[in-house]
Design an enzyme around this catalytic site. Structure first.
Site, PDB file in Angstrom:
ATOM      1  N   LYS A   1      18.527 109.787  89.743  1.00  0.00           N
ATOM      2  CA  LYS A   1      18.066 111.049  90.305  1.00  0.00           C
ATOM      3  C   LYS A   1      18.628 111.220  91.711  1.00  0.00           C
ATOM      4  O   LYS A   1      18.578 110.309  92.540  1.00  0.00           O
ATOM      5  CB  LYS A   1      16.537 111.111  90.323  1.00  0.00           C
TER       6      LYS A   1
ATOM      7  N   HIS B   1      11.134 107.924  90.312  1.00  0.00           N
ATOM      8  CA  HIS B   1      12.026 108.375  89.245  1.00  0.00           C
ATOM      9  C   HIS B   1      13.135 107.344  89.029  1.00  0.00           C
ATOM     10  O   HIS B   1      13.307 106.416  89.826  1.00  0.00           O
ATOM     11  CB  HIS B   1      12.655 109.730  89.588  1.00  0.00           C
TER      12      HIS B   1
END
Length: 265
Positions: free
Chosen positions: A154, A150
């Site tokens: 995040k 990600h």
């Protein structure tokens, strides 16, 4: 249903809320009836562009609703849940990071309203989950590793989607993540223990979301994966879930149920 469903979006000022607002404006299956933000938000009370609505910070004076889509936080979800229970409104939620008490509240709420929870509303990930369940059961003795990537902003790791995939695989093998998950390997850890479900995490750049399950045998392996390149897929999946859920009987639902019903038609 032939008439438009009256929809409320909870967490409307967040990234997912923004995507939902963009899509619902051109989705004639829905009529946007409420856009709720966190108390103290800079959007609170501001006009909602392109509509006659204003952002609201609570559920007081909310109009009649058919379904609520929630991507907020634990406190915002709890408030939306109160509204849905009071009015008998269907609830779709992608909020994660819930404690045991709120998780239990949701389970109890499903006896009174239709409720659908998912860690990831990509329809592709839902199919990946189904495939992983079948593969994990069929290749029960193969090693399993789950790799996710990600963007650098995040905060949680592994992702909720990676954990959900791990739970699906563990259940298919008659075990649990509490027993068999390995979240980090560092130093001299010895040989890989039979039955482990390993997790690896990548963070960087603007990666929307990538998940890969590796089932590794002797001399061969199976790779199942999904790559998201556009965050709007999650909003699209959530609206598909909202349209499917509205009008259902009370109960706990998931995307797999929706896909199974569609494939049976």
């Amino acid at each position: 249903m032939t008439s438009s469903l009256r929809l409320a979006i909870n967490g409307a000022s967040g990234r997912m809320g923004h995507e939902l607002l963009q899509r619902v404006r051109v989705d004639h299956r829905f009529e946007l009836a409420r856009a709720v933000v966190a108390p103290g938000s800079e959007h609170d009370g501001a006009p909602l562009p392109g509509t006659s609505l204003h952002y609201a910070h609570d559920w007081r004076e909310a109009p009649a609703l058919d379904v609520v889509v929630d991507f907020s936080g634990p406190d915002g979800l709890a408030a939306a849940l109160d509204c849905c229970l009071e009015r008998g409104v269907a609830l779709v939620t992608g909020t994660t990071g819930l404690d045991a008490a709120l998780t239990q509240r949701l389970a109890m709420a499903a006896t009174r309203i239709p409720l659908l929870r998912a860690a990831n509303f990509s329809l592709g990930v839902a199919v990946l989950s189904r495939l992983l369940r079948e593969a994990s059961a069929a290749l029960r003795d193969w090693d399993l590793e789950i790799v996710e990537a990600h963007h650098g902003r995040k905060e949680d790791a592994p992702s909720g989607t990676a954990l959900a995939l791990g739970e699906v695989a563990a259940a298919a093998r008659g075990t649990t993540l509490e027993r068999d998950a390995v979240y980090a390997r560092e130093g001299r850890t010895g040989a890989r223990r039979h039955g482990e479900i390993g997790f690896s995490v990548v963070r960087g750049g603007d990666i929307v979301g990538e998940h890969q399950a590796l089932l590794i045998g002797q001399g061969e392996r199976v790779e199942l994966g999904h790559r998201a390149t556009d965050r709007s897929i999650f909003a699209r999946g959530a609206l598909e879930a909202a349209h499917w859920l509205a009008g259902k009987s009370p109960g706990a639902y998931d995307l797999d149920m929706m896909l199974a019903e569609r494939s049976a038609r």
